[in-house]
Motif scaffolding. Sequence first.
Motif, PDB file in Angstrom:
ATOM      1  N   ILE A 148       0.846  -1.186   0.000  1.00 30.89           N
ATOM      2  CA  ILE A 148       0.000   0.000   0.000  1.00 30.89           C
ATOM      3  C   ILE A 148       0.886   1.242   0.000  1.00 30.89           C
ATOM      4  O   ILE A 148       1.901   1.292   0.701  1.00 30.89           O
ATOM      5  N   THR A 149       0.523   2.234  -0.807  1.00 27.95           N
ATOM      6  CA  THR A 149       1.223   3.515  -0.828  1.00 27.95           C
ATOM      7  C   THR A 149       0.453   4.509   0.039  1.00 27.95           C
ATOM      8  O   THR A 149      -0.750   4.686  -0.129  1.00 27.95           O
ATOM      9  N   MET A 150       1.156   5.139   0.974  1.00 24.13           N
ATOM     10  CA  MET A 150       0.532   6.067   1.912  1.00 24.13           C
ATOM     11  C   MET A 150       1.159   7.451   1.796  1.00 24.13           C
ATOM     12  O   MET A 150       2.363   7.579   1.573  1.00 24.13           O
ATOM     13  N   VAL A 151       0.342   8.479   1.987  1.00 23.34           N
ATOM     14  CA  VAL A 151       0.854   9.843   2.080  1.00 23.34           C
ATOM     15  C   VAL A 151       1.422  10.041   3.480  1.00 23.34           C
ATOM     16  O   VAL A 151       0.782   9.700   4.479  1.00 23.34           O
ATOM     17  N   ALA A 152       2.633  10.568   3.544  1.00 23.66           N
ATOM     18  CA  ALA A 152       3.313  10.797   4.820  1.00 23.66           C
ATOM     19  C   ALA A 152       3.559  12.289   5.014  1.00 23.66           C
ATOM     20  O   ALA A 152       4.021  12.973   4.092  1.00 23.66           O
ATOM     21  N   THR A 365       5.529  20.910  -6.955  1.00 23.87           N
ATOM     22  CA  THR A 365       6.135  19.775  -6.259  1.00 23.87           C
ATOM     23  C   THR A 365       5.082  18.772  -5.807  1.00 23.87           C
ATOM     24  O   THR A 365       5.277  17.560  -5.909  1.00 23.87           O
ATOM     25  N   ASN A 366       3.944  19.268  -5.303  1.00 30.99           N
ATOM     26  CA  ASN A 366       2.890  18.381  -4.812  1.00 30.99           C
ATOM     27  C   ASN A 366       1.848  18.041  -5.875  1.00 30.99           C
ATOM     28  O   ASN A 366       0.823  17.432  -5.561  1.00 30.99           O
ATOM     29  N   SER A 367       2.121  18.400  -7.116  1.00 31.60           N
ATOM     30  CA  SER A 367       1.184  18.130  -8.203  1.00 31.60           C
ATOM     31  C   SER A 367       1.158  16.641  -8.549  1.00 31.60           C
ATOM     32  O   SER A 367       2.075  15.889  -8.210  1.00 31.60           O
ATOM     33  N   ASP A 368       0.113  16.247  -9.248  1.00 31.56           N
ATOM     34  CA  ASP A 368       0.032  14.849  -9.692  1.00 31.56           C
ATOM     35  C   ASP A 368       0.657  14.638 -11.067  1.00 31.56           C
ATOM     36  O   ASP A 368       0.841  13.496 -11.490  1.00 31.56           O
ATOM     37  N   VAL A 409      -2.225  11.052  -6.183  1.00 35.19           N
ATOM     38  CA  VAL A 409      -1.039  10.287  -6.582  1.00 35.19           C
ATOM     39  C   VAL A 409      -1.007   8.951  -5.858  1.00 35.19           C
ATOM     40  O   VAL A 409      -0.759   7.896  -6.468  1.00 35.19           O
ATOM     41  N   ALA A 410      -1.248   8.967  -4.547  1.00 32.91           N
ATOM     42  CA  ALA A 410      -1.251   7.721  -3.779  1.00 32.91           C
ATOM     43  C   ALA A 410      -2.322   6.769  -4.299  1.00 32.91           C
ATOM     44  O   ALA A 410      -2.084   5.561  -4.420  1.00 32.91           O
TER      45      ALA A 410
END
Length: 456
Positions: A148-152, A365-368, A409-410
């Motif tokens: 699983i990919t998580m936002v940190a 930077t935080n774009s998809d 993205v995640a």
Amino acid sequence: MRAACLLPLLAVGRALSQSVADDEQAISESLAHLAESVSTTIDGATVPTGEYITYTTTSYLTDQGSVVGSTAIEVTGTPGSNMIAANATTTTTSDTITVLMGGQTTITGNATNNATQTSAPTPSSTPVVNTQPCNGYTEFCNRKYSNITMVAAHNSPFVMKGNVAANQALDVLYQLDDGVRMLQFQTHLVDGTVYLCHTSCDLLNAGTLEDYLTTVTNWMRDHPYDVVTLLIGNYDYAAPGNFTGPIERSGLVDFVFTPPMVPMGLEDWPTLGSIILSGKRALVFMDYQANQTAYPWLMDEFSQIWETPFSPTNRDFPCNVQRPPGLADIDARERLYIANHNLNVEFNIANINLLIPNTALLNETNSDVGRGSLGWMADNCTTRWDRPPNFLLVDYYNVGNFNGSVFEVAAKMNNVTYDRNSCCGSLSAAPTLVFGTTMVAALLLLVGVQILASTF
């Protein structure tokens, strides 16, 4: 005539230029004053150099760690197998969580005990839909934690408007409500108390670790279907025993997960559903000085997770292993990994050498999508390692090319659908430091004026 048309633009350019100069001077004077009060050099622009633990064999752990109530999830056969189905129906009564696997297996657990399994007499021929998602998605219930990919949230507690060392605009409750599932932070030991400070407690002090963990614990009590990962940055390389008190007194002890073995390989992690059913839903890692022989629940980060380059200043965001150094590709493929995607600029004054968030480029930077974006980096890492990052470490998670872009993205990495209406704190909660956006705007305007003037 043309010269007259340029006068207003030139005047605005000069005004902005003067404003930028004034803002930079104010920030510089503030940091210079701070530098005078700091007795030791603040150097946050270098990669940590703590010792790394190497395991040559796998050790199987028990629940004898110093934190009372921390119980290992028992794993037999293939970890996570036959624990919970993606189409399971979940119901709760009081503190008990029961999951029905399409009439085949029932699993019951609560906040303090391990899950137990019983077989149903007659399998169901009609699949049912799980009404209780795991970490927000029913698809995650039967996936391993490692899949699983998580936002940190990078430096999750460091929310301080106007402070150049801040990394987030919204506090930890917003972060958790919006979907952040890894909380990373830096700690400092001061007179026997663990504080949350950025580089130096003179620069940014977000209070005690105990208070922060109490807030996280209260949130977890109200959200029984969520697994939260905490990554402790042990800046002072303090002995691990210093962290047991805050974890016990905050109540997080009730949720602390103990792995069945050390180190945990990529395929050794249980499913998210089985972790939830065990009640032990807080996975705690520490970067340096972890001792899982003494404290099995305080997991050593770098024997089980690797990281891309620390505090990056390069917009290419290379996806190579930086920590632990010298890790072979074959070993990296057997561990979780963190993609550091918090773009920084270096700031030097007096005896302060800092890496601070590049707020001027946050939307990109935080774009998809787009070069240097989180989506672009995640795709590159997925290609490089044949699997997505497990953790996407970002600054100001609520800022992007649209509200919730980091979660988009995640979701793409997880092959699930993200609801853009579920996030986030307002875009107006973006950092307001003039050191960044104003400077860029002024420079762009001045360059534009110069180009315009050269055409006449």
